[in-house]
Each structure stands twice: as structure tokens, then as C-alpha cells.
Design an enzyme around this catalytic site. Structure first.
Site, PDB file in Angstrom:
ATOM      1  N   HIS A  93       0.864  -1.194   0.000  1.00 58.13           N
ATOM      2  CA  HIS A  93       0.000   0.000   0.000  1.00 58.13           C
ATOM      3  C   HIS A  93       0.888   1.229   0.000  1.00 58.13           C
ATOM      4  CE1 HIS A  93      -2.798   3.083   1.039  1.00 58.13           C
ATOM      5  NE2 HIS A  93      -2.518   3.102   2.334  1.00 58.13           N
ATOM      6  N   HIS A  95       1.185   5.745  -0.960  1.00 61.72           N
ATOM      7  CA  HIS A  95       0.506   7.029  -1.129  1.00 61.72           C
ATOM      8  C   HIS A  95       1.108   7.733  -2.344  1.00 61.72           C
ATOM      9  CE1 HIS A  95      -0.894   7.385   3.368  1.00 61.72           C
ATOM     10  NE2 HIS A  95      -1.235   6.233   2.811  1.00 61.72           N
ATOM     11  N   TYR A 120       1.644  -3.404 -20.428  1.00 66.27           N
ATOM     12  CA  TYR A 120       2.082  -3.842 -19.108  1.00 66.27           C
ATOM     13  C   TYR A 120       1.059  -3.548 -18.024  1.00 66.27           C
ATOM     14  CZ  TYR A 120       6.526  -5.605 -20.622  1.00 66.27           C
ATOM     15  OH  TYR A 120       7.484  -6.370 -21.218  1.00 66.27           O
TER      16      TYR A 120
END
Length: 221
Positions: A93, A95, A120
Site C-alpha cells: 500500500h 501514497h 504492461y
């Protein structure tokens, strides 16, 4: 792979992601599912650029801390992906700026955030689902991911950031980087009516290289 090697890999990838500006400050988190079902996770409020292998959070499958520092508050969303995607070996995860920006745009479709701009993206990511905004650490985020029923490896949290599940840590990192680059392309091309990969081209990629299941691909693919 030995647990010590996995710990080193988490720190190595974390530092690489941080140093290239893909997740600033103490944002972002990484987890790996070990062979016995335990989870190795980055600690809360830790910068991915300066992780200590010995202080990573080791938890059982239910999220109970076994050793190391207190885990990231985003642990429930990691566990939700492991619960619903049985083949997942790692979750990342971030930002990352362009993915977060795309998550704020009103026109993106919740079930297919980005179109098939590149080969891709289709091969490594497939489709990306958008989850409505919840505060970081809110259990509702995990519930929303469970609601996707394992159909997506790639999830974008609105006004927050991308989450990627992969068979391995390397696969998850490569895919989330591909998602970020595709988000950047989308923003650069927004309003310019770019030429997308056609359904036939997407299908050809699937035949040649495998890739995400058909339900993860862009509508019409």
C-alpha cells in the site's frame, strides 16, 4: 525463502519505493504472508525508507502481534486481501502521487478506474477497483475490500492511495509501480482522447502472456 531473507526483502523494497518518491514520510505499508500463514508487516508510523528487519511486526493470521513493533493501522485491509485472494503472498500500500490524484477524479469508474493504456498495465495489473473514502485504519476499508470478493488484486482507496496484492512481494511491487505509471499517463492524456488498446489487443496479451483473469480487464476487453 527463509524468514530472515523475507525481512531483508521487505526493507530493501521499502527503501527503494521511498527513495524514488513513491510514498513520502511515514506513509505506505508492506506485508508478506509466510508459508505457515503468519503475516510479516511494516510497523505503524514507520518510514519505508528506514525499516529495521528485526522490528517488523510478526502476527498470526488473525492479526495478533507475536513479536516486533506495533503493526501499521492498515493491517485490517491487508488481512482482507489475504482472506479474499487465497493466492496472495504479499500486499503493498502506497501514497503515490498520481494514483492518489486519479482517485479524486469524478469521472473514474469504481469497477475500472483506468483504461487499457499500455500492455504492461493489462498484463501486470488488470482492472483497478475504487473503494470510497474512509479514514485511514477504519475497519470499513477492510469491509469494502471484502465486498469485492477477491475479484481485484488492484484497489485504489479514494483520496488515500493504491493497494496491490501479488503472488510474491516482487510481483506486488512491480504491479503497484505499473499502476502508478499508468495513473501518470492517464493524467497526462486526460482530455486528449488517447488511443487505447483494443479488446482484440487485450485478448492477444492474455493469450500470449497470461495475466489477470478476464473479469479484471477493462470492460469490452
Amino acid at each position: 525463502m527463509r524468514e530472515s531473507d523475507i525481512r531483508d526483502a521487505v526493507c530493501r523494497y521499502g527503501r527503494s519505493l521511498f527513495e524514488r518518491g513513491l510514498t513520502p514520510g511515514s506513509s505506505g505499508n508492506i506485508s508478506v504472508r509466510l508459508e505457515d500463514g503468519r503475516l510479516l508487516m511494516t510497523p505503524t508510523d514507520a518510514s519505508l525508507g528506514s525499516l529495521d528487519p528485526a522490528r517488523l511486526s510478526l502476527m498470526d493470521a488473525e492479526g495478533r502481534l507475536l513479536s516486533g513493533d506495533k503493526p501499521t493501522k492498515e493491517g485490517p485491509l491487508h488481512r482482507a486481501l489475504y482472506e479474499t485472494r487465497q493466492g496472495a503472498g504479499a500486499v503493498v500500500h502506497l501514497h503515490s502521487t498520481h494514483s492518489v490524484a486519479v482517485s479524486m477524479l469524478p469521472e473514474v469508474a469504481p469497477g475500472s478506474v483506468l483504461p487499457p493504456l499500455t500492455a504492461y498495465y493489462v498484463m501486470r495489473v488488470g482492472d483497478t477497483a475504487l473503494v470510497p473514502y474512509h479514514r485511514p485504519g477504519d475497519p470499513a476499508v477492510a469491509d469494502a475490500i471484502r465486498g469485492l470478493a477477491g475479484r481485484y488484486a488492484s484497489v485504489l482507496l479514494a483520496n488515500h492511495g493504491p493497494v496491490m496484492a501479488g503472488d510474491t512481494l516482487t510481483a506486488a511491487v512491480n504491479a503497484i509501480e505499473e499502476l502508478e505509471e499508468t495513473a501518470k499517463l492517464y493524467l497526462l492524456l486526460r482530455g486528449l482522447n488517447p488511443r487505447l488498446l483494443s479488446p482484440a489487443q487485450v485478448a492477444e496479451l492474455g493469450r500470449a502472456f497470461g495475466g489477470p483473469p478476464a473479469e479484471h480487464r477493462h470492460p469490452g476487453a
